[in-house]
Design an enzyme around this catalytic site. Structure first.
Site, mmCIF file in Angstrom:
data_model
loop_
_atom_site.group_PDB
_atom_site.id
_atom_site.type_symbol
_atom_site.label_atom_id
_atom_site.label_comp_id
_atom_site.label_asym_id
_atom_site.label_seq_id
_atom_site.Cartn_x
_atom_site.Cartn_y
_atom_site.Cartn_z
ATOM 1 N N GLY A 1 0.762 -0.936 0.016
ATOM 2 C CA GLY A 1 0.193 0.150 -0.677
ATOM 3 C C GLY A 1 0.799 1.263 -0.208
ATOM 4 O O GLY A 1 1.505 1.060 0.275
ATOM 5 N N SER A 2 0.347 2.240 0.110
ATOM 6 C CA SER A 2 1.480 3.446 0.121
ATOM 7 C C SER A 2 0.218 5.042 0.379
ATOM 8 O O SER A 2 -1.089 4.709 0.794
ATOM 9 C CB SER A 2 2.134 3.557 -1.701
ATOM 10 O OG SER A 2 2.858 2.875 -1.865
ATOM 11 N N ASN A 3 0.873 6.338 0.856
ATOM 12 C CA ASN A 3 -0.034 7.323 1.314
ATOM 13 C C ASN A 3 0.441 8.041 0.045
ATOM 14 O O ASN A 3 1.501 7.810 -0.321
ATOM 15 C CB ASN A 3 0.533 7.569 2.756
ATOM 16 C CG ASN A 3 0.771 6.502 4.041
ATOM 17 O OD1 ASN A 3 -0.776 6.239 3.898
ATOM 18 N ND2 ASN A 3 1.271 6.495 4.782
#
Length: 622
Positions: free
Chosen positions: A32-34
């Site tokens: 995942g990433s922000n």
């Protein structure tokens, strides 16, 4: 309910996989990433900000290269992939900046194929009858062994990736990059270099194929927009789930969606801020691709709450958000603990500590250790049930893939579904037994370790991938960075993850970190897990590690006068020192402090010829 007693049958049968040494204990297989953008109406400077961090496997050397790419037509700071032109994911071009996260789209399909070999070649059954397909051989040279011939088979759906012509089955892969889809190419990555406005970034992304990404874009005027970019095939719903018959017209792709960047009815304009963290975006369907799974909403919600709570958003405030270790999803297990009764005194003490814990996965937290260890014990116990024993059998692939093949980390990724969908008494009883075991090991938590004692930085090296680490322990140790303790967890904003139930070391996390300031690029900050040099003997091999490990970043230096001045000073220092073992640290990095931070060589001066690509054409500038 009643707890206590001996460890349950579930727990006692949880030893179905081999113990793993720290050298080969892998991080979580999820990802995942922000990324977020803040409009000028919310910032202290009156200019927009973009911040974020991609969550990927932590690799050695690092995956992302901090760089500045410049010529008379552009000057872009960002993160590049070694050997790949451009800075397509995260970049600041002066007047505009952008960042992406994976949209978690489903755009790959597997097709069952009916293949027949004849004297004339190989044919496949298609919706229109039997048709010849491409077949050729490649020779693979093998060190200390005989060369191997491999038959390559490509149907109208794509290359055969499982089975083959003379085997019992054949499965092909169809993906936009290999499907000759019109309008998509690598040009997007190069066109982004020339973008100076949000509109030009959007135009460059109209040709982006895969991965399908969400992108947040900001400009110096203070605007922020968010979009979906990439090639999404239009096809039958069954294609999303299982291999489908390649000879059935129902499963043929009927078109390609280009995402919201080509939708004239969707502006993507953000009101205050926009957060993209792999979550579902049902409130903005233009940003939601077809998908069978996404990340949970916890990270996106947490970032949004923290931004909304600020009077003014600054670079420092965004860095503070990067450091956040609050784990909202801890409630999944804490809610099961709350009604428990009948526990032993030590187990009750651990339960009380967890129920009064602030849910911060802080590096020095005893409670974070107790929670993480209890969670690991639970998923090992549940996944070790005899009904799932086949899932712990040897898988035949590299040990590097163990984290994908053992069920415990998968159960941890879907813990909410496990807790709510399995019969609750079984889960609760098992958790009580795990709690008793943890309490016995830690004297009711009084002799517990901290989270950072076991949750340590352990990036993946090529030695691990080829299985050479156990055979060359001394050489392997020489190339390893410091195993610093790390806070955070997979669903924290500071998403340093481990393979829960399999190993506690961290091999998945922020592969890069950045805050782009559109008011002044040199007020921006960035960092990578290690440093700008992959050579373990370099002073810049892991000089950013102490900063990165706590969620911080270092200043961006993009002013060429400062960089040239720094290079001259470094050259003077290099000339005045004594060489040891062939070179000194200064001589080893004679590129100057700018390059040591990942900065490329200065742009060509007037009169120097530079070949640059612009809008689909190559031209020369004198």
């Amino acid at each position: 309910m009643t707890g206590g007693g001996e460890t349950s049958t579930l727990l006692s049968s949880s030893q179905g996989f081999s113990p793993v040494t720290p050298a080969v204990a892998y991080g979580a297989a999820g990802s995942g990433s922000n990324a977020w953008g803040v409009t000028s109406s919310r910032t202290a400077t009156g200019a927009a900000l973009i911040a974020g961090d991609p969550h990927r496997f932590l690799e050695l050397p690092g995956l992302y290269v901090q760089c500045q790419v410049a010529c008379p037509e552009f000057d872009v700071v960002g993160f590049a992939f070694a050997g790949v032109p451009g800075v397509p994911h995260f970049a600041h071009a002066g007047e505009v900046a952008w960042a992406i996260t994976n949209a978690m789209g489903d755009y790959h399909d597997l097709f069952l194929e009916r293949l027949t070999r004849t004297d004339d070649g190989v044919s496949a059954q298609t919706p229109d009858g039997t048709a010849p397909i491409q077949v050729w051989s490649e020779t693979i040279l093998v060190r200390d062994g005989e060369a191997q011939d491999v038959e390559i088979v490509v149907t109208a759906n794509g290359p055969v990736v499982l089975g083959g012509v003379d085997e019992a089955y054949a499965v092909s892969l169809r993906t936009p990059l290999l499907a000759d889809v019109e309008g998509f190419s690598f040009d997007s990555a190069l066109d982004l270099l020339f973008a100076q406005t949000i509109d030009e970034v959007e135009q460059a992304l109209t040709g982006w194929a895969e991965p399908v990404n969400r992108v947040v874009i900001a400009d110096s005027a203070g605007h922020v927009r968010q979009h979906l970019a990439g090639a999404m095939p239009e096809r039958a719903a069954e294609n999303y789930w299982l291999p489908v018959p390649g000879w059935d017209a129902r499963h043929t792709w009927t078109g390609i969606s280009h995402g919201s960047v080509v939708d004239p009815g969707f502006s993507g304009e953000a009101d205050g801020h926009a957060v993209i963290a792999n979550q579902r975006t049902d409130e903005l369907p233009q940003l939601q691709p077809v998908t069978t799974e996404t990340a949970g909403p916890a990270r996106a919600r947490r970032i949004g709450e923290m931004l909304s709570g600020l009077d003014e958003v600054t670079v420092d405030a965004c860095t503070e958000i990067h450091r956040d270790v609050h784990l909202a999803d801890a409630d999944i297990l804490l809610d099961v603990l709350r009604p428990m009764s009948g526990l032993s005194a030590p187990a009750e003490r651990v339960r009380e500590r967890l129920l009064t814990w602030d849910k911060a996965m802080a590096v020095d937290s005893v409670e974070a250790y107790l929670f993480a260890t209890l969670r690991s014990k639970l998923v090992r116990a549940l996944s070790g049930h005899e009904a799932l024993s086949a899932l712990t059998a040897p898988h035949g692939f590299s040990s590097f893939l163990d984290a994908w093949f053992v069920p415990a980390p998968r159960m941890a990724d879907g813990l909410a579904a496990v807790v709510t969908r399995l019969p609750n008494p079984d889960v609760a009883s098992c958790l009580a037994a795990c709690l008793e075991e943890l309490a016995a090991e830690t004297d009711g938590g009084d002799t517990s370790q901290t989270w950072g004692d076991i949750h340590r930085f352990a990036p993946v090296h090529g030695f691990d991938l080829i299985g050479a680490t156990p055979a060359h322990p001394e050489l392997s140790a020489r190339i390893r960075p410091e195993a610093v303790p790390l806070g955070g967890d997979s669903d924290c904003v500071l998403a340093n993850a481990s393979a829960v139930g399999f190993g506690d070391v961290c091999r998945l996390g922020s592969a890069a970190r950045y805050v782009w300031d559109l008011a002044d690029r040199d007020r921006s900050v960035w960092s990578v897990p290690l440093g700008a040099d992959g050579n373990p003997d370099s002073p810049h091999f892991q000089d950013q590690l102490p900063v990165w490990a706590v969620g911080d970043a270092v200043p961006v230096v993009s002013d060429w006068d400062r960089l040239r001045a720094g290079r001259a000073v470094q050259a003077d220092l290099s000339a005045s020192v004594t060489t040891t073992v062939g070179r000194t640290d200064e001589q080893h990095d004679d590129r100057g402090p700018g390059r040591a931070q990942g900065i490329a060589a200065p742009p060509p001066t007037t009169g120097r010829r530079a070949c640059v690509r612009h809008r689909g054409a190559v031209r020369r500038n004198a």
